[in-house]
Design a protein around this motif. Structure first.
Motif, short mmCIF file in Angstrom:
data_model
loop_
_atom_site.label_atom_id
_atom_site.label_comp_id
_atom_site.label_asym_id
_atom_site.label_seq_id
_atom_site.Cartn_x
_atom_site.Cartn_y
_atom_site.Cartn_z
N LEU A 194 20.22 1.60 -2.58
CA LEU A 194 18.98 2.21 -2.11
C LEU A 194 19.13 3.72 -2.17
O LEU A 194 19.84 4.32 -1.37
CB LEU A 194 18.69 1.75 -0.68
CG LEU A 194 18.52 0.24 -0.53
CD1 LEU A 194 18.40 -0.13 0.94
CD2 LEU A 194 17.31 -0.24 -1.32
N ILE A 195 18.46 4.34 -3.14
CA ILE A 195 18.58 5.77 -3.38
C ILE A 195 17.49 6.51 -2.62
O ILE A 195 16.31 6.15 -2.69
CB ILE A 195 18.49 6.05 -4.89
CG1 ILE A 195 19.62 5.32 -5.62
CG2 ILE A 195 18.52 7.55 -5.17
CD1 ILE A 195 19.49 5.28 -7.10
N GLY A 196 17.90 7.55 -1.91
CA GLY A 196 16.95 8.38 -1.18
C GLY A 196 16.30 7.67 -0.01
O GLY A 196 15.12 7.85 0.26
N ALA B 178 12.73 3.63 -0.25
CA ALA B 178 13.82 4.03 -1.13
C ALA B 178 13.51 3.62 -2.56
O ALA B 178 12.60 2.82 -2.81
CB ALA B 178 15.13 3.39 -0.70
N GLU B 179 14.31 4.14 -3.46
CA GLU B 179 14.26 3.72 -4.85
C GLU B 179 15.40 2.71 -5.05
O GLU B 179 16.57 3.08 -5.03
CB GLU B 179 14.45 4.93 -5.76
CG GLU B 179 14.32 4.60 -7.22
CD GLU B 179 14.45 5.84 -8.09
OE1 GLU B 179 14.88 5.67 -9.24
OE2 GLU B 179 14.13 6.94 -7.62
N PRO B 180 15.08 1.42 -5.22
CA PRO B 180 16.14 0.41 -5.35
C PRO B 180 16.68 0.33 -6.78
O PRO B 180 15.94 0.50 -7.75
CB PRO B 180 15.42 -0.89 -4.98
CG PRO B 180 14.00 -0.65 -5.35
CD PRO B 180 13.75 0.82 -5.17
N ARG B 181 17.98 0.11 -6.86
CA ARG B 181 18.66 -0.12 -8.14
C ARG B 181 19.65 -1.25 -7.94
O ARG B 181 20.13 -1.48 -6.83
CB ARG B 181 19.43 1.12 -8.58
CG ARG B 181 18.60 2.35 -8.77
CD ARG B 181 18.32 2.60 -10.24
NE ARG B 181 17.34 3.65 -10.43
CZ ARG B 181 17.61 4.93 -10.55
NH1 ARG B 181 18.86 5.34 -10.49
NH2 ARG B 181 16.65 5.80 -10.73
N MET B 182 19.99 -1.94 -8.99
CA MET B 182 21.01 -2.98 -8.92
C MET B 182 22.31 -2.45 -9.51
O MET B 182 22.30 -1.73 -10.51
CB MET B 182 20.57 -4.22 -9.71
CG MET B 182 19.39 -4.94 -9.09
SD MET B 182 19.71 -5.56 -7.43
CE MET B 182 21.06 -6.67 -7.74
N GLU C 105 0.82 -1.21 0.00
CA GLU C 105 0.00 0.00 0.00
C GLU C 105 0.85 1.27 0.00
O GLU C 105 0.40 2.31 -0.47
CB GLU C 105 -0.95 0.00 1.19
CG GLU C 105 -2.04 -1.06 1.07
CD GLU C 105 -3.00 -1.03 2.24
OE1 GLU C 105 -3.07 0.00 2.94
OE2 GLU C 105 -3.68 -2.04 2.44
N ALA C 106 2.08 1.20 0.55
CA ALA C 106 2.96 2.36 0.61
C ALA C 106 4.02 2.33 -0.48
O ALA C 106 4.95 3.12 -0.46
CB ALA C 106 3.62 2.45 1.99
N THR C 107 3.89 1.42 -1.44
CA THR C 107 4.85 1.27 -2.52
C THR C 107 4.23 1.79 -3.81
O THR C 107 3.10 1.46 -4.14
CB THR C 107 5.26 -0.20 -2.68
OG1 THR C 107 5.95 -0.62 -1.51
CG2 THR C 107 6.15 -0.42 -3.88
N SER C 108 5.00 2.63 -4.50
CA SER C 108 4.56 3.16 -5.79
C SER C 108 5.80 3.31 -6.67
O SER C 108 6.70 4.07 -6.34
CB SER C 108 3.87 4.52 -5.60
OG SER C 108 3.46 5.03 -6.85
N ASP C 109 5.85 2.54 -7.75
CA ASP C 109 7.01 2.50 -8.62
C ASP C 109 7.52 3.91 -8.93
O ASP C 109 6.72 4.77 -9.27
CB ASP C 109 6.62 1.79 -9.92
CG ASP C 109 7.80 1.53 -10.82
OD1 ASP C 109 8.88 1.22 -10.30
OD2 ASP C 109 7.64 1.63 -12.04
N PRO C 110 8.79 4.23 -8.76
CA PRO C 110 9.92 3.35 -8.50
C PRO C 110 10.26 3.19 -7.01
O PRO C 110 11.26 2.56 -6.68
CB PRO C 110 11.06 4.04 -9.23
CG PRO C 110 10.77 5.49 -9.03
CD PRO C 110 9.25 5.59 -9.07
N VAL C 111 9.48 3.76 -6.12
CA VAL C 111 9.80 3.71 -4.69
C VAL C 111 9.18 2.48 -4.05
O VAL C 111 8.01 2.15 -4.29
CB VAL C 111 9.30 4.99 -3.98
CG1 VAL C 111 9.52 4.91 -2.48
CG2 VAL C 111 10.00 6.21 -4.56
N VAL C 112 9.98 1.80 -3.23
CA VAL C 112 9.55 0.59 -2.54
C VAL C 112 9.58 0.86 -1.04
O VAL C 112 10.49 1.52 -0.54
CB VAL C 112 10.50 -0.59 -2.87
CG1 VAL C 112 10.17 -1.81 -2.04
CG2 VAL C 112 10.41 -0.91 -4.35
N THR C 113 8.59 0.34 -0.33
CA THR C 113 8.54 0.46 1.13
C THR C 113 8.58 -0.93 1.72
O THR C 113 7.80 -1.81 1.34
CB THR C 113 7.26 1.19 1.58
OG1 THR C 113 7.22 2.47 0.98
CG2 THR C 113 7.24 1.34 3.10
N ALA C 114 9.52 -1.14 2.65
CA ALA C 114 9.66 -2.43 3.33
C ALA C 114 9.52 -2.20 4.83
O ALA C 114 9.89 -1.14 5.34
CB ALA C 114 11.02 -3.05 3.02
#
Length: 105
Positions: free
Chosen positions: A37-39, A26-30, A4-13
């Motif tokens: 984890l950006i921001g 954060a905005e995850p990248r590989m 519910e708190a996740t909206s592409d590109p930001v992920v909430t864990a």
């Protein structure tokens, strides 16, 4: 994951702790086999200024690397809105996978 708190590109864990749940956004990248984890924002109902700290982030990073198979995690913090030094941006923090004492050679 908090869908519910996740909206592409930001992920909430959400990570459970003895003091209550911590939420990481954060905005995850590989980058190779490392998670960047950006921001990163960390928040929770029971957090006080300086209550998380690098030592506790290390525990969370170790768990994530082990469970998800990453060799490293790089955290690029966001500008702080609350807590210690509001308005300050924390530099990059790198966590590398460590061998556990009980891990096979």
């Amino acid at each position: 994951m908090d869908d519910e708190a996740t909206s592409d590109p930001v992920v909430t864990a959400v990570v459970g702790t003895p003091d209550g749940p911590l939420r990481f956004m954060a905005e995850p990248r590989m980058d190779g086999n490392a998670l960047v984890l950006i921001g990163l924002h960390t928040f929770g109902d029971l957090l006080r200024p300086n209550s998380v700290g690098v030592a506790n982030l290390r525990i969370v990073a170790d768990m994530v690397m082990e469970r998800m198979g990453f060799d490293g995690i790089v955290v690029e913090g966001a500008v702080r809105t609350t807590g210690a030094n509001p308005g300050h941006r924390k530099g990059r923090v790198r966590f590398a996978r460590r061998l556990r004492p009980d891990a096979p050679p």
